[in-house]
Design an enzyme around this catalytic site. Structure first.
Site, PDB file in Angstrom:
ATOM      1  N   LYS A  41       0.845  -1.203   0.000  1.00 39.71           N
ATOM      2  CA  LYS A  41       0.000   0.000   0.000  1.00 39.71           C
ATOM      3  C   LYS A  41       0.877   1.249   0.000  1.00 39.71           C
ATOM      4  O   LYS A  41       2.082   1.171   0.273  1.00 39.71           O
ATOM      5  CB  LYS A  41      -0.942  -0.018   1.202  1.00 39.71           C
ATOM      6  CG  LYS A  41      -0.262  -0.040   2.559  1.00 39.71           C
ATOM      7  CD  LYS A  41      -1.307  -0.136   3.662  1.00 39.71           C
ATOM      8  CE  LYS A  41      -0.677  -0.151   5.033  1.00 39.71           C
ATOM      9  NZ  LYS A  41      -1.589   0.307   6.068  1.00 39.71           N
ATOM     10  N   ARG A 137      -9.989   0.495  14.976  1.00 40.57           N
ATOM     11  CA  ARG A 137      -9.856   1.262  13.732  1.00 40.57           C
ATOM     12  C   ARG A 137     -10.980   0.801  12.802  1.00 40.57           C
ATOM     13  O   ARG A 137     -11.959   1.508  12.644  1.00 40.57           O
ATOM     14  CB  ARG A 137      -8.463   1.004  13.136  1.00 40.57           C
ATOM     15  CG  ARG A 137      -8.131   1.861  11.961  1.00 40.57           C
ATOM     16  CD  ARG A 137      -6.653   1.844  11.598  1.00 40.57           C
ATOM     17  NE  ARG A 137      -6.169   0.546  11.135  1.00 40.57           N
ATOM     18  CZ  ARG A 137      -4.936   0.351  10.655  1.00 40.57           C
ATOM     19  NH1 ARG A 137      -4.082   1.367  10.571  1.00 40.57           N
ATOM     20  NH2 ARG A 137      -4.547  -0.837  10.248  1.00 40.57           N
ATOM     21  N   HIS A 167      -5.809  -7.064  13.278  1.00 40.06           N
ATOM     22  CA  HIS A 167      -4.537  -6.324  13.220  1.00 40.06           C
ATOM     23  C   HIS A 167      -4.088  -5.978  14.636  1.00 40.06           C
ATOM     24  O   HIS A 167      -4.894  -5.565  15.463  1.00 40.06           O
ATOM     25  CB  HIS A 167      -4.744  -5.045  12.395  1.00 40.06           C
ATOM     26  CG  HIS A 167      -3.469  -4.324  12.056  1.00 40.06           C
ATOM     27  ND1 HIS A 167      -2.399  -4.947  11.453  1.00 40.06           N
ATOM     28  CD2 HIS A 167      -3.103  -3.030  12.209  1.00 40.06           C
ATOM     29  CE1 HIS A 167      -1.420  -4.071  11.262  1.00 40.06           C
ATOM     30  NE2 HIS A 167      -1.827  -2.898  11.724  1.00 40.06           N
ATOM     31  N   ARG A 223       0.981 -10.564   7.017  1.00 41.51           N
ATOM     32  CA  ARG A 223       0.968  -9.333   6.213  1.00 41.51           C
ATOM     33  C   ARG A 223       2.209  -8.518   6.567  1.00 41.51           C
ATOM     34  O   ARG A 223       2.247  -7.852   7.598  1.00 41.51           O
ATOM     35  CB  ARG A 223      -0.284  -8.499   6.527  1.00 41.51           C
ATOM     36  CG  ARG A 223      -1.598  -9.198   6.295  1.00 41.51           C
ATOM     37  CD  ARG A 223      -2.768  -8.239   6.536  1.00 41.51           C
ATOM     38  NE  ARG A 223      -2.739  -7.613   7.837  1.00 41.51           N
ATOM     39  CZ  ARG A 223      -3.261  -8.127   8.943  1.00 41.51           C
ATOM     40  NH1 ARG A 223      -3.895  -9.277   8.913  1.00 41.51           N
ATOM     41  NH2 ARG A 223      -3.175  -7.469  10.086  1.00 41.51           N
ATOM     42  N   TYR A 269      16.323  31.957   2.717  1.00 40.18           N
ATOM     43  CA  TYR A 269      15.212  32.776   3.206  1.00 40.18           C
ATOM     44  C   TYR A 269      15.390  33.123   4.681  1.00 40.18           C
ATOM     45  O   TYR A 269      15.810  32.282   5.474  1.00 40.18           O
ATOM     46  CB  TYR A 269      13.886  32.019   3.057  1.00 40.18           C
ATOM     47  CG  TYR A 269      13.392  31.945   1.641  1.00 40.18           C
ATOM     48  CD1 TYR A 269      12.992  33.092   0.951  1.00 40.18           C
ATOM     49  CD2 TYR A 269      13.306  30.721   0.982  1.00 40.18           C
ATOM     50  CE1 TYR A 269      12.530  33.016  -0.357  1.00 40.18           C
ATOM     51  CE2 TYR A 269      12.833  30.640  -0.318  1.00 40.18           C
ATOM     52  CZ  TYR A 269      12.453  31.789  -0.978  1.00 40.18           C
ATOM     53  OH  TYR A 269      11.988  31.713  -2.262  1.00 40.18           O
ATOM     54  N   CYS A 316      14.430  25.421   0.873  1.00 40.06           N
ATOM     55  CA  CYS A 316      13.476  26.105  -0.005  1.00 40.06           C
ATOM     56  C   CYS A 316      12.587  25.060  -0.688  1.00 40.06           C
ATOM     57  O   CYS A 316      12.729  23.870  -0.447  1.00 40.06           O
ATOM     58  CB  CYS A 316      14.211  26.906  -1.072  1.00 40.06           C
ATOM     59  SG  CYS A 316      15.538  27.946  -0.438  1.00 40.06           S
ATOM     60  N   ASP A 318      12.589  24.006  -3.782  1.00 39.71           N
ATOM     61  CA  ASP A 318      13.266  23.119  -4.733  1.00 39.71           C
ATOM     62  C   ASP A 318      14.761  22.960  -4.478  1.00 39.71           C
ATOM     63  O   ASP A 318      15.437  22.267  -5.239  1.00 39.71           O
ATOM     64  CB  ASP A 318      13.093  23.663  -6.161  1.00 39.71           C
ATOM     65  CG  ASP A 318      11.687  24.156  -6.398  1.00 39.71           C
ATOM     66  OD1 ASP A 318      10.764  23.321  -6.389  1.00 39.71           O
ATOM     67  OD2 ASP A 318      11.486  25.385  -6.522  1.00 39.71           O
TER      68      ASP A 318
HETATM   69  N1  PMH Z   1      -1.742  -5.079   7.920  1.00 47.79           N
HETATM   70  C1  PMH Z   1      -2.419  -3.925   8.087  1.00 47.79           C
HETATM   71  C2  PMH Z   1      -3.910  -3.980   8.223  1.00 47.79           C
HETATM   72  C3  PMH Z   1      -1.717  -2.718   8.162  1.00 47.79           C
HETATM   73  O1  PMH Z   1      -2.426  -1.592   8.346  1.00 47.79           O
HETATM   74  C4  PMH Z   1      -0.302  -2.721   8.058  1.00 47.79           C
HETATM   75  C5  PMH Z   1       0.519  -1.494   8.181  1.00 47.79           C
HETATM   76  C6  PMH Z   1       0.353  -3.940   7.868  1.00 47.79           C
HETATM   77  C7  PMH Z   1      -0.412  -5.100   7.823  1.00 47.79           C
HETATM   78  C8  PMH Z   1       1.850  -4.056   7.741  1.00 47.79           C
HETATM   79  O2  PMH Z   1       2.500  -3.643   8.887  1.00 47.79           O
HETATM   80  P1  PMH Z   1       4.095  -3.541   8.960  1.00 47.79           P
HETATM   81  O3  PMH Z   1       4.497  -2.536   7.928  1.00 47.79           O
HETATM   82  O4  PMH Z   1       4.382  -3.086  10.340  1.00 47.79           O
HETATM   83  O5  PMH Z   1       4.612  -4.887   8.631  1.00 47.79           O
HETATM   84  N2  PMH Z   1      -0.204  -0.307   8.384  1.00 47.79           N
HETATM   85  C9  PMH Z   1       0.317   0.817   8.898  1.00 47.79           C
HETATM   86  C10 PMH Z   1      -0.492   1.913   9.189  1.00 47.79           C
HETATM   87  O6  PMH Z   1      -1.777   1.933   8.963  1.00 47.79           O
HETATM   88  N3  PMH Z   1       0.225   2.863   9.752  1.00 47.79           N
HETATM   89  O7  PMH Z   1       1.478   2.426   9.847  1.00 47.79           O
HETATM   90  C11 PMH Z   1       1.556   1.163   9.336  1.00 47.79           C
END
Ligand code: PMH
Length: 377
Positions: A41, A137, A167, A223, A269, A316, A318
């Site tokens: 993601k 969440r 999670h 995951r 600046y 700045c 850029d």
């Molecule tokens: N699964 C879910 C639902 C997640 O939101 C994330 C990471 C992962 C797996 C993977 O976690 P990892 O990168 O620690 O292995 N999500 C996020 C988040 O929402 N903010 O920081 C990490």
């Protein structure tokens, strides 16, 4: 190097061999039948979703996870054919798009599933049920709620619930009390489903931290995000990783201008950096529009000719300026994140300067900075 064309001498290098090596090390660390879902993601945490996804799949990952449907569609548009799971909430009216592209969605609301049903014109929607065991969440809050929406899907031929997940909120922390509560709450929920003869094919709970620390407390999949990119999920975790993780992301540029200024002259600046002596000042064509945010002015450093040099004056949009130890040529390489000679500026160092977590650093480098995909030389 990839053949991407661009006309600026500022670039990110993503070492795909490092990503492949991290993926293989993680898979090897897990029990044999556990599949790795590569979390790509947010443009693969800023590394570039398509290239990272292809690398992870080649290295043995079986599934990809994204946050939103658009990210899944980008992968499909680039000919990635493996299973893809959208972890977040999708608009119910878009479910047919998911079906048409063979993308699995996440559900956790009765109203969502009812509305989604009205938008399916053909085919079957593949789904994972998200249960909340402590993040608060997204996810169902009780077994009864989870069962009710699961049964709604199992009674409809347009829906196919193939997985269930939760999670963890604290898997990277020293204190495991909360982690254990979440783990127990999830396993007891699974047992209650099992007692009713409901068995999920795909079950997953573990992020990087949980996968690394508790490989035996995983289910059919994990995951993994941050560890795949070669970064520790938290400082507390660094000593607990029993295999090498190789950081994949580095950021480089080149000096575009060099001059000697006199003691008392100001830079950038606000004119609030004032040279104490006669000083060599170099200009680096990276600015806050590239995600090198203004807070990185002042105290922080970059590498030139294998040495640390300080950023002077305000960053700045850029460009920013550095105080060089000597005159250097136009075109001299500057490393903002990564190695030069024996010196290294890590993502963790930049995160610490910004008082944030390493996750945020590659992500904050904007899309104006091209990503080049490199291999070990
Ligand atoms: N699964 C879910 C639902 C997640 O939101 C994330 C990471 C992962 C797996 C993977 O976690 P990892 O990168 O620690 O292995 N999500 C996020 C988040 O929402 N903010 O920081 C990490």
């Amino acid at each position: 190097m990839s053949k991407t064309h661009f006309y600026r001498d500022t670039w990110v290098e993503v070492n795909v061999d490092h990503i492949a090596s991290n993926v293989k090390a993680i898979i090897e660390h897990l029990p044999e039948n556990v599949e790795m879902m590569a979390v790509v993601k947010a443009n693969a945490y800023g590394h570039g979703a398509v290239d990272v996804a292809k690398t992870a799949l080649q290295a043995g990952a079986k599934i990809l996870a994204v946050a939103i449907l658009d990210e899944a569609l980008e992968l499909r548009a680039n000919n990635i054919r493996c299973p893809i799971l959208v972890l977040g909430w999708t608009r119910p009216k878009d479910v047919q798009v998911a079906i048409d592209h063979d993308i699995t969605l996440t559900y956790f609301q009765q109203s969502w599933i009812e509305e989604a049903a009205t938008h399916i014109t053909s085919g079957r929607l593949s789904l994972h049920l998200k249960v909340d065991t402590g993040m608060n969440r997204v996810g169902t809050k009780s077994f009864e709620e989870a069962l009710q929406i699961y049964e709604y899907t199992s009674n409809k031929s347009n829906f196919n619930t193939v997985g269930i997940f939760t999670h963890f909120a604290t898997a990277d922390e020293d204190d495991l009390t909360y982690f254990n509560l979440q783990y127990e709450s999830f396993t007891s929920l699974l047992h209650r489903f099992e007692k009713r003869g409901i068995i999920f094919k795909q079950i997953h709970t573990s992020n990087s931290a949980a996968s690394i620390r508790f490989p035996e407390q995983t289910f059919s999949q994990v995951r993994v995000g941050i560890a795949m990119y070669g970064l520790a999920p938290a400082k507390e975790m660094k000593q607990r990783i029993p295999f090498p993780l190789k950081e994949a992301f580095s950021l480089h540029s080149t000096i575009t201008h060099v001059k000697k200024i006199k003691a008392g002259e100001a830079v950038s600046y606000g004119a609030d950096y004032i040279a104490e002596n006669d000083e060599w000042i170099g200009t680096v064509p990276v600015g806050y529009a590239d995600g090198w945010i203004r807070r990185l002015g002042g105290k922080s450093e970059v590498l030139v000719q294998g040495k640390r040099v300080p950023i002077v004056g305000r960053v700045c949009m850029d460009q920013f300026m550095v105080k060089l130890t000597d005159e250097v040529n136009i075109g001299e390489k500057v490393t903002l994140i990564g190695e030069q000679g024996n010196e290294k500026i890590t993502i963790d160092e930049v995160a610490e300067r910004l008082e944030t977590i390493n996750y945020e650093v590659p992500l904050m480098i904007s899309n104006r900075v091209p990503r080049l995909y490199t291999h070990n030389s």
